[in-house]
Design an enzyme around this catalytic site. Structure first.
Site, PDB file in Angstrom:
ATOM      1  N   GLU A 112      -8.007  -5.903   3.224  1.00 48.57           N
ATOM      2  CA  GLU A 112      -6.972  -4.904   3.000  1.00 48.57           C
ATOM      3  C   GLU A 112      -7.029  -4.423   1.554  1.00 48.57           C
ATOM      4  O   GLU A 112      -7.772  -4.962   0.723  1.00 48.57           O
ATOM      5  CB  GLU A 112      -5.584  -5.475   3.321  1.00 48.57           C
ATOM      6  CG  GLU A 112      -5.385  -5.726   4.818  1.00 48.57           C
ATOM      7  CD  GLU A 112      -3.980  -6.180   5.156  1.00 48.57           C
ATOM      8  OE1 GLU A 112      -3.234  -6.565   4.236  1.00 48.57           O
ATOM      9  OE2 GLU A 112      -3.624  -6.154   6.344  1.00 48.57           O
ATOM     10  N   HIS A 228       5.453   1.360   1.387  1.00 45.63           N
ATOM     11  CA  HIS A 228       4.189   1.399   2.123  1.00 45.63           C
ATOM     12  C   HIS A 228       3.739   2.855   2.169  1.00 45.63           C
ATOM     13  O   HIS A 228       4.499   3.736   2.559  1.00 45.63           O
ATOM     14  CB  HIS A 228       4.361   0.855   3.538  1.00 45.63           C
ATOM     15  CG  HIS A 228       3.063   0.511   4.187  1.00 45.63           C
ATOM     16  ND1 HIS A 228       2.153   1.471   4.592  1.00 45.63           N
ATOM     17  CD2 HIS A 228       2.501  -0.684   4.493  1.00 45.63           C
ATOM     18  CE1 HIS A 228       1.098   0.871   5.111  1.00 45.63           C
ATOM     19  NE2 HIS A 228       1.277  -0.434   5.054  1.00 45.63           N
ATOM     20  N   ARG A 274      -1.094  -0.388  -3.577  1.00 45.84           N
ATOM     21  CA  ARG A 274      -0.124   0.343  -2.775  1.00 45.84           C
ATOM     22  C   ARG A 274       0.726   1.322  -3.577  1.00 45.84           C
ATOM     23  O   ARG A 274       1.034   2.413  -3.108  1.00 45.84           O
ATOM     24  CB  ARG A 274       0.803  -0.637  -2.047  1.00 45.84           C
ATOM     25  CG  ARG A 274       0.191  -1.207  -0.797  1.00 45.84           C
ATOM     26  CD  ARG A 274       1.182  -2.092  -0.068  1.00 45.84           C
ATOM     27  NE  ARG A 274       0.620  -2.531   1.202  1.00 45.84           N
ATOM     28  CZ  ARG A 274       1.208  -3.392   2.008  1.00 45.84           C
ATOM     29  NH1 ARG A 274       2.375  -3.907   1.677  1.00 45.84           N
ATOM     30  NH2 ARG A 274       0.639  -3.739   3.150  1.00 45.84           N
ATOM     31  N   HIS A 333       9.221  -0.724   2.123  1.00 46.24           N
ATOM     32  CA  HIS A 333       8.515  -1.691   2.962  1.00 46.24           C
ATOM     33  C   HIS A 333       8.770  -3.137   2.584  1.00 46.24           C
ATOM     34  O   HIS A 333       8.957  -3.988   3.451  1.00 46.24           O
ATOM     35  CB  HIS A 333       7.018  -1.398   2.895  1.00 46.24           C
ATOM     36  CG  HIS A 333       6.175  -2.250   3.791  1.00 46.24           C
ATOM     37  ND1 HIS A 333       6.352  -2.302   5.155  1.00 46.24           N
ATOM     38  CD2 HIS A 333       5.137  -3.098   3.507  1.00 46.24           C
ATOM     39  CE1 HIS A 333       5.460  -3.129   5.685  1.00 46.24           C
ATOM     40  NE2 HIS A 333       4.733  -3.629   4.714  1.00 46.24           N
ATOM     41  N   ARG A 368       3.419  -6.285  -4.781  1.00 47.95           N
ATOM     42  CA  ARG A 368       2.860  -7.297  -3.886  1.00 47.95           C
ATOM     43  C   ARG A 368       1.459  -6.925  -3.404  1.00 47.95           C
ATOM     44  O   ARG A 368       1.204  -5.805  -2.990  1.00 47.95           O
ATOM     45  CB  ARG A 368       3.780  -7.453  -2.671  1.00 47.95           C
ATOM     46  CG  ARG A 368       3.257  -8.391  -1.603  1.00 47.95           C
ATOM     47  CD  ARG A 368       4.216  -8.444  -0.427  1.00 47.95           C
ATOM     48  NE  ARG A 368       4.262  -7.170   0.280  1.00 47.95           N
ATOM     49  CZ  ARG A 368       3.663  -6.927   1.434  1.00 47.95           C
ATOM     50  NH1 ARG A 368       2.924  -7.853   2.000  1.00 47.95           N
ATOM     51  NH2 ARG A 368       3.790  -5.759   2.019  1.00 47.95           N
TER      52      ARG A 368
END
Length: 506
Positions: A112, A228, A274, A333, A368
């Site tokens: 990811e 997100h 992100r 998110h 994160r």
């Protein structure tokens, strides 16, 4: 009613795992919604990050975590968490979680965004959260020491000489019940539903953070909210998301003309952190160019088999992702902030522990790293269980009716609009002041609202941090400042003082 001394508030991954780890010690698991229906964990698509693949190491995983966290990760806490990943994966396998395996029987690992290696342990491509939760729910149902009470919304923590010794909860008919406890564990999720567009369920409206703050607990890093970048923009509340694993497999973000735009924002392009991707997508949408995730070449006809959850969400919205780009938009998110805890999950209040998204352990810093959240949930909930289990048990009485002590939480729809407009992807001093003034006005009608308390702490944290770092982006302070290379710690009393000073100087 059975006697026990431990109450766990929330039945997501952290709550279920903690209860199982405490067995055979008696536990009451308190949840507002039936098991498996009200937790963000159910919708987690990617999986659990674990450095268990060939060539991967704890040091590599830690380096990626530190890089994503933008200078605020507690390195010791993160290293400890990452070092326990393999053991916690074994625990989950023991509880019956059907992680994907290849023909040789080895766990299948995916990659990811911002991970340098393939280290995401997954189930069914994009069904990790659902599969893990179903396995743990089944394990809980087989464990006689766990008493599940659903339909109860925890509202207030009770204190006795500074120690948490119980919980007041509201039942389905509006009745208030009080539960005594020697140990209370907050596992009640994050605060994403305080925003108008979110991937989080309605229960994730900051109630755990608000309860703890109102009881006097220290709150850490409340300003850091991860958006997100690829929530599916086909209506729906909460918004379904298009997992980052799609971009890990080669899917590309494009505008309405089919132009790929991420290369101009970051060297890692579509696999950038992100916060960077979220701001780029937000800018595209605000400029009227739109943002779409084009999976046609990378996934194509295999979409339904490889990513069934995303595929079903798109079909429900009238779009075939194998043949059409998916319209996307940033959505609240994950909350990196929360109730400050130590390595054992202890909060600043005696008798109160926290694990999962409601907690702030410092492992995420300002941003994160993908799939570290489920890892954090299992690692720290297991530590909470170990810490509580090392203490003497004690029986408590049955709950009793008490007068209503917590007014209703106000108009959540209005609050969500305020948070999205002023405490969202891009923030300014004027916008944050407007949000705080509005929250102060709403508190006059609902002075004990957990949602308003959480929103106020998040806005105050963003207002005080006069820089841009990780998920906090201040348009009026676009640079990262060395002077702010430290974590935020706030109590409700301190937040109220900041708000009062701001109101006086207006």
């Amino acid at each position: 009613m059975a006697s026990d001394d431990t109450i766990i508030i929330g039945a997501g991954l952290a709550g279920l795992f903690c209860a199982l780890k405490l067995a055979p010690r008696p536990v009451t698991l308190m949840t507002a919604a039936p098991l498996g229906t009200g937790a963000s964990s159910v919708w987690a698509q990617g999986g659990i990050a674990a450095a268990i693949g060939p060539g991967d190491t704890v040091e590599k995983h830690l380096a990626d975590t530190l890089a994503a966290g933008a200078g605020l990760v507690d390195a010791d806490m993160a290293a400890g968490m990452i070092g326990e990943a393999a053991a916690r994966i074994e625990d989950l396998l023991g509880y019956g979680v059907p992680f994907d395996r290849d023909l040789a029987g080895a766990l299948v690992l995916s990659r990811e965004a911002a991970h340098g290696e393939r280290r995401i342990v997954r189930v069914g491509g994009d069904r990790a959260g659902h599969a893990i939760m179903q396995a743990l729910i089944a394990a809980v149902s087989r464990t006689p020491s766990i008493r599940v009470l659903d339909g109860l919304t925890a509202e207030t923590l009770l204190l006795d000489v500074g120690r948490v010794n119980g919980v007041v909860a509201q039942g389905r008919q509006g009745e208030r019940l009080v539960f005594g406890a020697r140990a209370v564990v907050l596992c009640c999720g994050g605060a994403g539903h305080l925003y108008r567009i979110t991937t989080n369920p309605a229960q994730s409206c900051g109630r755990g953070l608000g309860m703890a703050a109102r009881a006097g607990a220290v709150i850490a890093d409340p300003e850091f909210v991860q958006f997100h970048p690829t929530a599916i923009d086909l209506a729906g509340d909460p918004a379904p998301l298009a997992t980052e694993a799609l971009r890990g497999e080669g899917a590309c973000l494009v505008d309405s003309d089919g132009h790929a735009f991420m290369a101009s924002h970051h060297a890692d392009g579509d696999l950038a952190p992100r916060d960077i991707v979220a701001r780029a997508v937000f800018a595209q949408v605000q400029a009227g160019r739109g943002a779409y995730l084009d999976c046609r070449q990378a996934v194509g006809a295999a979409f339904a088999a490889r990513f069934p959850t995303v595929y079903a969400a798109c079909l429900k919205g009238g779009l075939d992702p194998a043949a059409q780009p998916i319209p996307v938009v940033p959505a609240a998110h994950y909350h990196m902030g929360g109730v400050l805890t130590d390595a054992a999950g202890r909060t600043s209040l005696s008798g109160l522990w926290a694990a999962g998204e409601v907690a702030c352990t410092g492992v995420h810093g300002a941003n994160r790293l993908a799939s570290n959240s489920l890892l954090e949930a299992v690692v720290f909930s297991a530590r909470v269980a170990q810490d509580i289990d090392g203490r003497s048990a004690g029986a408590v009485g049955a709950p009793k009716m008490v007068p209503q002590i917590t007014p209703a939480g106000g108009d959540l729809a209005v609050l969500r609009k305020i948070m999205s407009e002023h405490v969202g992807v891009i923030r300014t001093e004027d916008g944050l002041k407007a949000a705080l003034r509005a929250i102060a006005g709403m508190e006059q009608a609902s002075p004990h609202s957990n949602a308003l308390t959480a929103a106020k702490l998040m806005a105050v944290g963003a207002y005080l941090r006069t820089e841009s770092r990780g998920a906090q982006y201040r348009e009026d302070y676009p640079e990262t400042s060395p002077a702010w290379a430290e974590r935020t710690r706030l109590t409700l009393e301190q937040a109220d003082a900041v708000l009062a000073e701001m109101m006086e100087s207006a």
